[in-house]
Enzyme design. Structure first.
Site, short mmCIF file in Angstrom:
data_model
loop_
_atom_site.label_atom_id
_atom_site.label_comp_id
_atom_site.label_asym_id
_atom_site.label_seq_id
_atom_site.Cartn_x
_atom_site.Cartn_y
_atom_site.Cartn_z
CD GLU A 297 -2.93 1.23 2.27
OE1 GLU A 297 -2.54 0.85 3.38
OE2 GLU A 297 -4.03 1.75 2.07
N GLY A 431 3.60 1.81 10.95
CA GLY A 431 3.35 1.13 12.22
C GLY A 431 2.94 -0.30 11.96
CB ALA A 432 0.64 -2.34 11.70
CD GLU A 434 -4.77 -1.64 5.76
OE1 GLU A 434 -3.81 -1.24 6.45
OE2 GLU A 434 -5.34 -0.94 4.92
CG HIS A 466 -5.54 1.43 12.67
ND1 HIS A 466 -5.96 2.73 12.63
CD2 HIS A 466 -5.08 1.14 11.43
CE1 HIS A 466 -5.78 3.21 11.41
NE2 HIS A 466 -5.24 2.26 10.64
CD GLU A 467 -2.87 -1.86 10.75
OE1 GLU A 467 -3.40 -2.10 9.65
OE2 GLU A 467 -2.32 -0.78 11.01
CG HIS A 470 -7.44 -1.10 8.02
ND1 HIS A 470 -8.13 -0.14 7.31
CD2 HIS A 470 -6.34 -0.49 8.51
CE1 HIS A 470 -7.45 1.02 7.40
NE2 HIS A 470 -6.37 0.82 8.12
CD GLU A 489 -5.54 3.96 6.74
OE1 GLU A 489 -5.67 3.75 7.97
OE2 GLU A 489 -4.97 3.15 5.98
#
Ligand SMILES: [Zn+2]
Length: 1011
Positions: A297, A431-432, A434, A466-467, A470, A489
C-alpha cells in the site's frame, strides 16, 4: 496501514493546479497526426475522467439560528433533529465516543446537552475551491477542451521506441482482472527474485490493448491466450514514468471475452521499505539473518508482480513461493501444500483467496519466524516474530483474539478467512499494514515484554485494533480510489478507539483520542489543509493522503456523527448495512452517508446532507457565542489561520452542518438562556469537530466557574476550553493575557487531559521563544509553567504506576520539569539511571519514565556512551526507542548520520531521530542543515509525499518563527523541483512559519507586561 503507532501528527496540502494541470509532460509524441498507428479510442479515452471532488456549494440558506421563544424541542424539530439529554457534568464513566442511553434525570449543577443541527452561513473565499470549477484538463498539448469534443490523446513513447497505447495515469476500464496466479522465487543470497504472473481477465468493452502496472520488473517472456485459443507470444511495451506496461492487438478484443496473460520476469528485492523488500536482523548469536517481506500500500504491488494496481480492480489470488528448506513462508491464505523441487528448494502453495481483494492487500513473507497461535471461532490467530522475541508475542495474541471476537459480533459479519497472522518484521517503516489475513507490523507495534507498562501495551493494542478494523473497513469494503482513503483510515482510526474502550477499558484510550482530535484541528486550521475527500492523481498525491486529515479528522467526524445520532445503535446499524451492502465491492464517501441515512428512521436528519459538508470542504467552523440579555446567538465562520495569501477569484457561500452540543448550569433546554445562568459551554465532551469562541464575557464566566470549582466541567470539557483558547490566540481573536487568565485555574487542576493539553501548548510557545533566543521571556515562561504545575510535578512518584491516565500525566509533567532543569527532577532521573546501569539492566525503569530518564542521562558525555552501548544490546524495542530518543536529545548529532547509514540505528527510525534532534535548542539548526544536505538520500529511503517525509519536514521547520528562516525554507524547497517542491507538507511548513512569526510579532511586545 497505521503510519505511526502513537501520537503521530504531521503533514499537508499541495496546490492541485500545479499537479493536475501544469505537470511537465515527459517525452511524448502526438500520434493523432499519424493516423496509421493511431489506435481506436475506447470509451475510457473519450470520456473525461470525472473529477473526484465533491465540493458542493450547498444552498442551505441562512438558517441563522433562531433564538426566539421556542423551547429546545420545537427548535430542534424545526432544525431537523431531535435533541438528547446526555451525560452529567461530572466525569462520566462512559467515554465521549461510545454512545449511551440518555439519562432521564437532571441534577444540579446539571449538564444538559442539546444537540441541534444548526445551519450557519460562512463565506469562504478560497483559491483552491475556485479550482474545482475550472474545466478539466487531460494531458494534451492543446490544453483544455470542451467535453463535447473528445481530445486526441498524446501517446508517450515506450522504452523500445514504439508508441505506448495509453496516455493517462489511471488505467483504462476496458479490462477487468478476475484472478492472478503468482509464482515467486526469491533468492535471499543474491537479493533477487524471479516470478511468473498468470492473469485471467474479462473484456468489459471492445478494446485493442491491455494496460496494467509494472515497476522495476524485467519482463522476460509474455504470452497471451484468448478464450479457448492457443497461447501466443506477445510484445510487452513499457512506459516507465507511469509504471505502466501494455500489450497491443491488431484485432479488437470483444466485450465479454475471457483472456489470459502470462508474464515471466525477474527483479531485485527492494532495498527500501516497499514492494518485495529485504530485511535483516542479528540473531542471538550475533549472526546476520535475512528475510524478505512485502509492503504494497499504496502503489507498490506493481514492484512485485505485474498487476492492475488500483484498489477497484479486485480479483482472487493464488500464490506459490519457493524457499530454502530452513525458511518458512507466509501469505494471505493458509498453506495448501509443499512440494520438493529438483533444485533442493521447497515450493509452498497457498490456497486461492476465498475473497476478491485489491492488489495493495496482497502480502507474503519469507523468513524463519516462530509463531504462537490460538483459535477464535473458525479462525486460527497467530503471532509471528523472530525466534529471539517469541516471549514478547503473548500480549499481542491475547489482544488480537479479544478484538477479533469483538469485531465479529459488532459488525455482525464474521471475519471471512480461516487464519489471521500478525507478523513482527524487523525492518518496517509504517506502524503496521492490514494485508488481508497477514497483518505486518513494526516490532514496536506488536511486541511487548512482560514488564511493559500499560502505556506500552496501549500502543500495541491500538495498532492491533486499527489493523483488525481494516479487515472490514478497507479489506471487505474498499474505497474506489485513493481520494476517499479516509473511508479506510478514518474508520479504522475511529474503530481502534471505540473498540478498545469496550474491550480493554483499563487502557484508558479516551485521553489519547481526545488529544488526537485536538491535533487534527490544528492541521485542519491551515490553508494548506485539504478536504477529507480530495482529488488525487499522481503517486506523490496518493502518498500524501496518508495524513492526519484522512486518519484523525476522519475519525473525529465519525465520532461527531455517532454522538449526534439519536439512539445508541443507529450508527452501528448504519455501518452494518454499509458493510453488507458493499461487501466485496468498492465505495465512495456518498455510499457511506447514504447507508447511514437509510437506517435513520427516527429523525428527519439527513446524514448525507450533514456529513458531506464535513468531507467535501477543508477546514472546520469557528462557532462564536454571543449572549445579549437572554438571547444566545451562534454564528459560524471558517476557522482559517491564514487567509492573506488567497486570491479573491470569486466568493461563494459554504457552510457546515454542525451538531452543536452545549452544557450549562441549569436544567433548561431552551436556547433562550435566562440571565441568571452564569455560563455556557458548547461542544460537550469535545465530540464535535469545531472550535468555540465565547466572547469576553462568556470566557470570563467560564473562568470564574472553574476557579470556584473545577468539577463543574468534565476533564474533557476543561481540556477543550484550553485547546480552544490557545487556538483563538493563534487566530488572533483573544490576547495572550486572556490565555493566561484561563490558565490561572490550573493550580487546582489534577486531571490528565487538561494538564497535558496545557503543557503541550505552553511547551510549544516555550520552544519558539527558546529558539529565538528570547532568554528573558524564556525564563519568565519557565517561572509561569512552574507556578501552574510545580506542585503537581513535585507530587509525582518515580515508582511503577498502574493507571494509564496517571502514567500519561506523570510522563508529561516530569518531561517538562526535567526539560526546564528542575533540580529534583534531574536528580531523580539520574539516580534511576545509575541504578539501572549498576544493576546491569536488571533494575527496571517504569516504561512511562524511560524517556525522561534516558534523556536526562544522555546529557553527560559518559552516560551518552553507556546509553549507546546499552542501545545496541537491548532486545526489547519499546525500550530501545526511548533510549534512541535520549541519544538524539543532545548536542551530539552523530546520531543523524548513524540513522542514515542504518548500521547501529535502523533507518526506519530516522524520522524519529530527526524529530528528537529538532526539538532541542542545540540540535534544531543542525537537523535542518542535515535534511538539506541529505535530501536526495532521504527521498530514496522514504518516498516523496510519504508520511515519513511529511514528518521530517514538519519536525525540522515547525519551530522557525523568523523571516530569515522562512526565506531559507522557501529557498530550499523551491530548489527541489520534481524532488518534492510541490509537496503539501512544504506549504504547511511555510504557512506554519508565517503563523509563528505573526504570533510572535503580535504577542512579544506585550510579554513584558503579562508574563
Ligand atoms: Zn490504517
Amino acid at each position: 496501514i497505521q503510519s505511526y503507532p502513537k501520537n503521530y501528527r504531521a503533514n499537508l496540502p499541495r496546490n492541485m493546479i500545479e499537479n493536475s494541470m501544469f505537470e511537465e509532460e515527459p517525452d511524448v509524441v502526438d500520434l493523432a497526426k499519424d493516423s496509421t498507428t493511431f489506435p481506436a479510442l475506447d470509451p475510457d479515452e473519450v470520456v473525461y475522467e470525472p473529477r473526484s471532488s465533491r465540493l458542493l456549494v450547498r444552498g442551505l440558506g441562512e438558517n441563522e439560528m433562531d433564538e426566539d421563544e421556542e423551547d429546545c424541542e420545537s427548535s430542534a424539530r424545526l432544525l431537523g433533529m431531535s435533541f438528547m439529554n446526555r451525560s452529567s457534568a461530572h466525569r462520566s464513566t462512559s467515554s465521549p465516543y461510545t454512545r449511551q442511553s440518555p439519562p432521564r434525570s437532571c441534577s444540579r449543577p446539571s449538564a444538559r446537552t442539546l444537540v441541534v443541527c444548526v445551519l450557519f452561513l460562512v463565506i469562504v473565499v478560497s483559491m483552491t475551491m475556485v479550482l474545482y470549477f475550472l474545466p478539466e484538463c487531460t494531458f494534451t498539448k492543446s490544453g483544455c477542451r470542451k467535453q463535447t469534443t473528445p481530445a486526441e490523446p498524446v501517446y508517450p513513447i515506450s522504452t523500445n521506441g514504439e508508441m505506448f497505447p495509453w496516455a493517462q495515469l489511471r488505467l483504462p476500464q476496458s479490462i477487468q482482472p478476475l484472478s492472478y496466479e503468482l509464482t515467486l522465487n526469491p533468492d535471499l543470497d543474491k537479493m533477487t527474485f524471479t516470478g511468473t504472473t498468470v492473469i485471467t481477465m474479462t473484456v468489459r468493452h471492445d478494446t485493442k490493448r491491455i494496460v496494467l502496472h509494472s515497476a522495476n520488473l524485467n519482463i522476460t517472456k509474455a504470452t497471451f491466450k484468448l478464450g479457448d485459443g492457443k497461447a501466443t507470444d506477445v510484445t510487452v511495451l513499457e512506459y516507465k514514468p507511469r509504471q505502466q506496461i501494455a500489450v497491443k492487438f491488431s484485432e479488437e478484443l470483444k466485450a465479454g471475452q475471457q483472456c489470459v496473460l502470462t508474464l515471466n520476469y525477474s527483479a531485485n528485492l527492494s532495498h527500501t521499505y516497499d514492494g518485495f523488500y529485504n530485511s535483516s536482523y542479528s540473531d542471538k548469536d550475533g549472526n546476520k539473518r535475512v528475510l524478505a517481506a512485502t509492503q504494497f500500500e499504496p502503489l507498490s504491488a506493481r514492484k512485485a508482480f505485474p498487476c492492475f494496481d488500483e484498489p477497484s480492480f479486485k480479483a482472487t489470488f493464488q500464490i506459490k513461493i519457493s524457499r530454502k528448506p530452513d525458511y518458512m513462508t507466509l501469505s494471505n491464505m493458509p498453506k495448501a501444500k509443499t512440494t520438493s523441487l529438483p533444485s533442493g528448494l521447497q515450493l509452498d502453495e497457498f490456497e486461492k483467496t476465498s475473497v476478491k481483494m485489491s492488489t495493495y492487500l496482497v502480502a507474503f513473507v519469507v523468513a524463519n519466524f516462530t509463531p504462537i497461535s490460538k483459535n477464535v471461532s473458525e479462525t486460527l490467530v497467530s503471532v509471528y516474530s523472530v525466534p529471539e522475541k517469541k516471549e514478547h508475542t503473548e500480549y499481542a495474541l491475547d489482544t488480537a483474539c479479544k478484538l477479533l471476537e469483538f469485531y465479529n459480533s459488532f459488525f455482525e459479519i464474521v471475519y471471512p478467512l480461516k487464519k489471521l497472522d500478525l507478523v513482527a518484521i524487523p525492518d518496517f517503516l509504517a506502524g503496521a499494514m492490514e494485508n488481508w489475513g497477514l497483518i505486518t507490523f513494526r516490532e514496536t507495534s506488536l511486541l511487548v515484554g512482560k514488564q511493559s507498562s500499560l502505556l506500552e501495551k496501549q500502543v500495541v493494542a491500538s495498532v492491533i485494533a486499527h489493523e483488525l478494523a481494516h479487515q472490514w473497513f478497507g479489506n471487505l469494503v474498499t474505497m474506489s480510489w485513493w481520494n476517499d482513503l479516509w473511508l479506510n483510515e478514518g474508520f479504522a482510526t475511529y474503530m481502534q478507539y471505540m473498540s478498545l474502550q469496550t474491550v480493554l477499558p483499563k487502557l484508558d484510550i479516551g485521553n489519547l483520542f481526545l488529544d488526537v482530535r485536538f491535533r487534527a484541528l490544528e492541521k485542519d486550521a491551515l490553508n494548506s489543509s485539504h478536504a477529507v475527500s480530495t482529488e488525487v492523481n499522481t503517486p506523490e498525491q496518493v502518498e500524501e493522503m496518508f495524513d492526519s486529515v484522512s486518519y484523525e479528522k476522519g475519525a473525529s467526524i465519525l465520532l461527531m456523527l455517532n454522538a449526534s445520532l439519536p439512539g445508541d445503535q443507529q450508527f452501528r446499524k448504519g455501518i452494518i448495512q454499509y458493510l453488507n451492502q458493499f461487501s466485496g465491492l468498492n465505495t465512495d464517501t456518498d455510499n457511506l452517508w447514504n447507508s447511514l441515512t437509510q437506517v435513520d428512521t427516527h429523525s428527519h436528519q439527513n446524514v448525507s446532507e450533514m456529513m458531506s459538508s464535513w468531507t467535501s470542504q477543508k477546514g472546520f467552523p469557528l462557532v462564536t457565542v454571543d449572549r445579549k440579555g437572554d438571547q444566545v446567538t451562534l454564528t459560524q465562520e471558517h476557522f482559517l489561520l491564514t487567509s492573506d495569501n488567497l486570491i479573491m477569484f470569486c466568493t461563494f457561500h459554504s457552510l457546515w452542518h454542525i451538531p452543536v452540543t452545549y452544557i450549562n448550569d441549569t436544567c433548561s433546554l431552551t436556547l433562550k438562556v435566562p440571565q441568571s445562568i452564569k455560563w455556557l459551554k458548547l461542544n460537550h465532551g469535545n465530540t464535535g469537530f469545531y472550535i468555540v469562541h465565547y466572547g469576553d464575557d462568556g470566557w470570563a464566566a467560564l473562568i470564574d466557574a472553574l476557579i470556584n470549582n473545577v468539577n463543574v466541567l468534565t476533564p474533557e470539557d476543561r481540556a477543550s476550553l484550553i485547546h480552544n483558547m490557545f487556538a483563538l490566540s493563534r487566530l488572533g481573536r483573544v490576547s495572550f493575557r486572556q490565555v493566561l487568565s484561563l490558565l490561572n485555574y490550573m493550580t487546582n487542576e489534577t486531571e490528565t487531559p487538561p494538564v497535558t493539553e496545557a503543557l503541550l501548548q505552553l511547551n510549544n510557545i516555550y520552544r519558539l521563544l527558546d529558539k529565538r533566543q528570547e532568554t528573558d521571556f524564556v525564563s519568565r515562561m519557565k517561572v509561569r509553567i512552574l507556578s501552574y504545575f510545580g506542585s503537581l510535578m513535585r507530587n509525582q512518584t518515580w515508582d511503577e504506576e498502574i493507571s494509564v491516565s496517571k502514567q500519561e500525566l506523570r510522563s508529561a509533567l516530569l518531561e517538562t520539569a526535567c526539560n526546564l532543569n528542575v533540580d529534583s527532577c534531574i536528580r531523580q532521573a539520574k539516580a534511576l539511571f545509575k541504578k539501572y546501569v549498576e544493576s546491569n539492566g536488571t533494575a527496571h525503569i517504569p516504561g512511562d519514565l524511560q524517556r525522561v530518564v534516558f534523556t536526562v542521562a544522555a546529557q553527560s558525555e559518559e552516560s551518552w556512551s553507556t546509553l549507546l552501548e546499552k542501545y545496541s544490546k537491548v532486545s526489547y524495542d519499546a525500550e530501545k526507542r526511548k533510549m534512541l530518543q535520549g541519544l538524539a536529545s543532545t548536542q551530539d548529532t552523530r546520531i543523524l548520520k548513524e540513522g542514515l547509514q542504518g548500521n547501529i540505528i535502523q533507518t526506519q527510525e530516522l524520522p524519529l531521530v530527526i524529530n528528537t534532534v529538532s526539538s532541542s535548542f542545540s540540535g534544531y539548526l543542525f537537523a535542518w542543515d542535515f535534511i538539506q544536505e541529505n535530501w536526495n538520500q532521504l527521498i530514496e529511503k522514504f518516498p516523496v509525499g510519504s508520511f515519513s517525509i511529511q514528518k521530517i519536514i514538519k519536525s525540522t521547520t515547525s519551530q522557525f518563527s523568523t523571516q530569515a528562516h522562512l526565506n531559507q525554507v522557501q529557498g530550499f524547497f523551491s530548489s527541489l523541483k520534481e524532488r518534492g517542491s510541490q509537496m503539501r507538507s512544504v506549504q504547511e511548513a511555510l504557512e506554519t512559519i508565517r503563523l509563528n512569526q505573526r504570533w510572535m510579532d503580535r504577542n512579544l511586545p506585550s510579554f513584558n507586561e503579562w508574563l
